[in-house]
Motif scaffolding. Sequence first.
Motif: not given
Length: 320
Positions: A284-293
């Motif tokens: 909704a904030q135009a942010a694409e979730p990532i998550g990483s090591t």
Amino acid sequence: MNYFRRAALCVALACATTAGMAETWPSKPIRMIVGFPPGGGADIVARVVGAELGKSLGQSVVIDNRGGANGVIGTQELAKAAPDGYTLMLTISSHVTNALLYPKAPYDAMKDFAPVSLVASSPFVLVVNPQLPVNNVAELVALAKAQPGRINYGSPGNGSTQHLFHALMNLSAGIDMTHVPYRGGAPMANDLLAGLVQVGFTTPLFSQPLLQQGRLKALAVTSKRPIAQLPNVPPIGDTLRGYEAEVWYGVIAPAGAPRAVIDRLSAEIARIVHAPAVRDKLVAQAAEPIGSTPDQFAAVMESELKKWSAVIRQTGVRAE
């Protein structure tokens, strides 16, 4: 006791201390510094992730806004904090470019911090005032080549993210649009709407209502793929091969923080950002979730450092 036996004992004691800390951590609230004022993109992402991180860790995550100097003030605060896992920072991609633009900053952006996890990334939208007679990136490039130096682009200031994105575009397209720096995004946007500057990069959330009203015209997004908010707006890279430039959000800790703590934080953040409720809030904030090591995050920062170092060197971008 000889040197080697003493060294081995010290290593064993350090490992035991780290392992013990990891087992008991966290035993008190965690502070998450944000180097920007409340209400902006970094602050919103920090609060969304921090709230869920607090639930999963069983301790509250307190957001501490330390705005100023494009994130340098908050980053300096983190550099001085104890490396015990109780002080973190939600930083953005300017963490890397600041290292290039502010060589006298009171910390080393790459050595004084431990990457924890990338959280999300967000593109900008290349927009023009509707009076400019172009409808796509190819037409803008053609016009800029026909009128070198006569098309103005605005940014929130010298060395800002938007300034760098434009510099990369000038370099990629072999064009010469003139930079007009402002003191912040609001005055730049006002002059863009008024036609005093013709071209700018804006956030999707800012752009969307103005595009619907016909007050701005979208030519492209800076991401590799179209985004949900503007599905019919193509990436710049479709025309300028290899062009990609996004703001990323990530969590870092002071250098020397226990690896076991960093690994746990990284795993929790990666899980959190892909949970449906959190993912929806980020999108909704135009942010694409990532998550990483941590290692993946470190590799991204090294890659970004190399990329923007070349852009800054070849275009002469300078900070205020």
